[in-house]
Design an enzyme around this catalytic site. Sequence first.
Site, PDB file in Angstrom:
ATOM      1  N   LYS A 184       0.887  -1.178   0.000  1.00  0.00           N
ATOM      2  CA  LYS A 184       0.000   0.000   0.000  1.00  0.00           C
ATOM      3  C   LYS A 184       0.919   1.221   0.000  1.00  0.00           C
ATOM      4  CE  LYS A 184      -1.843   3.002   1.895  1.00  0.00           C
ATOM      5  NZ  LYS A 184      -1.580   4.409   1.479  1.00  0.00           N
ATOM      6  N   GLU A 260       9.153   1.118  11.172  1.00  0.00           N
ATOM      7  CA  GLU A 260      10.161   2.162  10.927  1.00  0.00           C
ATOM      8  C   GLU A 260       9.423   3.487  11.050  1.00  0.00           C
ATOM      9  OE1 GLU A 260      13.322   1.744  10.470  1.00  0.00           O
ATOM     10  OE2 GLU A 260      13.481  -0.378   9.986  1.00  0.00           O
ATOM     11  N   CYS A 294      13.142  10.879   7.746  1.00  0.00           N
ATOM     12  CA  CYS A 294      13.098  10.447   9.152  1.00  0.00           C
ATOM     13  C   CYS A 294      14.465  10.584   9.804  1.00  0.00           C
ATOM     14  CB  CYS A 294      12.617   9.006   9.239  1.00  0.00           C
ATOM     15  SG  CYS A 294      13.607   7.907   8.230  1.00  0.00           S
ATOM     16  N   GLU A 391       9.051  16.389  15.034  1.00  0.00           N
ATOM     17  CA  GLU A 391       9.754  16.162  13.779  1.00  0.00           C
ATOM     18  C   GLU A 391       9.424  17.336  12.849  1.00  0.00           C
ATOM     19  OE1 GLU A 391       8.357  12.528  12.058  1.00  0.00           O
ATOM     20  OE2 GLU A 391      10.338  12.048  11.270  1.00  0.00           O
TER      21      GLU A 391
END
Length: 488
Positions: A184, A260, A294, A391
Amino acid sequence: MDSARETSLLQNVPTGLFIGGQWRGSGSGATFRIEDPATEQSLVEVADGTPDDARAALDACVGAQEAWAATPPRERGEVLRRTYELMNERIDDLALLMTLEMGKPLSESRAEVAYGAEFFRWFAEEAVRIDGRWSVNPNGSGRVLTMKQPVGPCLLITPWNFPIAMGTRKIGPAVAAGCTMVVKPAQLTPLSMLTLADLMREAGLPDGLLNVVPSSKASAVTGPLFEDPRLRKVSFTGSTPVGKTLMELASKHVLRVSMELGGNAPYLVFDDADLDAAVEQALIAKMRNIGESCVAANRFHVHESVADEFAARLAQRMGAMKVGRGTDDGVQVGPLIDEDQRSKVAELVDDAVGKGAKVLTGGERVGDRGYFYAPTVLAGISDDAALLREEIFGPVAPVKTFTTEQEAIKAANDSEYGLVAYVFTSDLKRAIRVVEGLDVGMVGLNRGLVSNPAAEFGGVKESGFGREGGRDGIEEYLYTKYVAVDLS
Ligand code: NAP
């Protein structure tokens, strides 16, 4: 950039669902729009997968699983190896497509395609090294045999920021291990993954082994798969909140899980560091992928004696970077992925400035079309600035000072995330002390880039668990079967 080439590429890009080796439309007939983040214009419409389409994809996996697990490892590896070669042959088209849907400069898209392809080369080589163990029982009476077997059908969910590499990091080891899969891809960037599926078909991928179901309704489409006991694993790359939700869903049938997730990388510069290298590598750690990574350096903790110079030099270099559409010559910084992302970045900068930060460069949106944000360096960050905790996912570098080594380690670890940290020092003993003291899954020591198909990528704390790449990467797709052998 040649717009005729873009048009021709888009006319030929696969836009369907890839299920059981066939391209098909969505069961509902619906499509969704893919946009160029540099122009806000439509690129193409893609088939909008439904829950029934996802079930059909899992059916295809189940149908192909037994034969693929029994396929000789060398043959499994050869599919990856041939795809690796095709990816490199078609690197220009793949890179352009990625830039169109995701925005990063063409040179970075090329680098991602090459990096993504390397996972296939690496795991083609790992497919033939799956082994087990044979040993004598401690009392000598029998034998212990352990063997590795594929976990079975997998659900692989990938993000938009690295549209190919985040897929190949999962698909490579899954194919090598003998697993089948439903992929996906992110709603914002499915074209790269669909094209990759087509290359794998061309490389001889058996039908049903890899199925790709783009959708505008991620949870509705993947939800039924978590309910289906035939699914055996989920591997997810994306944000921590979504990862937590998927872990709950995975508990229903006790799936194998790899996560992750998000990061908040500290970048530590000590007073004994090579400052030239620290600035040069900071550009990579911060600005690769427009900061939408990331592993992007999220906060710079710099010793007070060198902080002003470091910040000034970083600001000079970041302020000189060329911002624009990733297809244009010399562009180093593309647009952010969408308006939500740009607004979030702008809010974080405004929050820091409102709490006293000084803007050394940038600090504003660029242009009136596309989601551009200027490369930004901020100094004088207060402890309660939100961008120290969240983040950023954009081209913003906050620089904060520290005095002692202990203070630096404490500040670095002050986060619920633990993906990666960067450490710049020329003192070997300090390097070892600091590296050992950091609560992270990876460290860049005097280096601003850790991503490497031959190394185990992954985090700790709320950055997730499981490893992608390296020797451990394939283990995520294998389970151990132990056989107690009687010799009496
Ligand atoms: P995201 O919103 O979590 O989405 C990631 C993927 O999950 C997309 O395919 C998304 O589909 C799907 N998804 C979202 N909600 C879902 C749900 N309820 N059920 C099932 N699937 C769902 O993350 P993102 O914004 O795409 O990516 C950025 C994040 O990824 C950042 O936090 C970044 O740090 C992290 N990341 C981590 C790594 C790593 O290796 N640790 C690497 C790259 C990125 P839609 O596209 O339809 O929303």
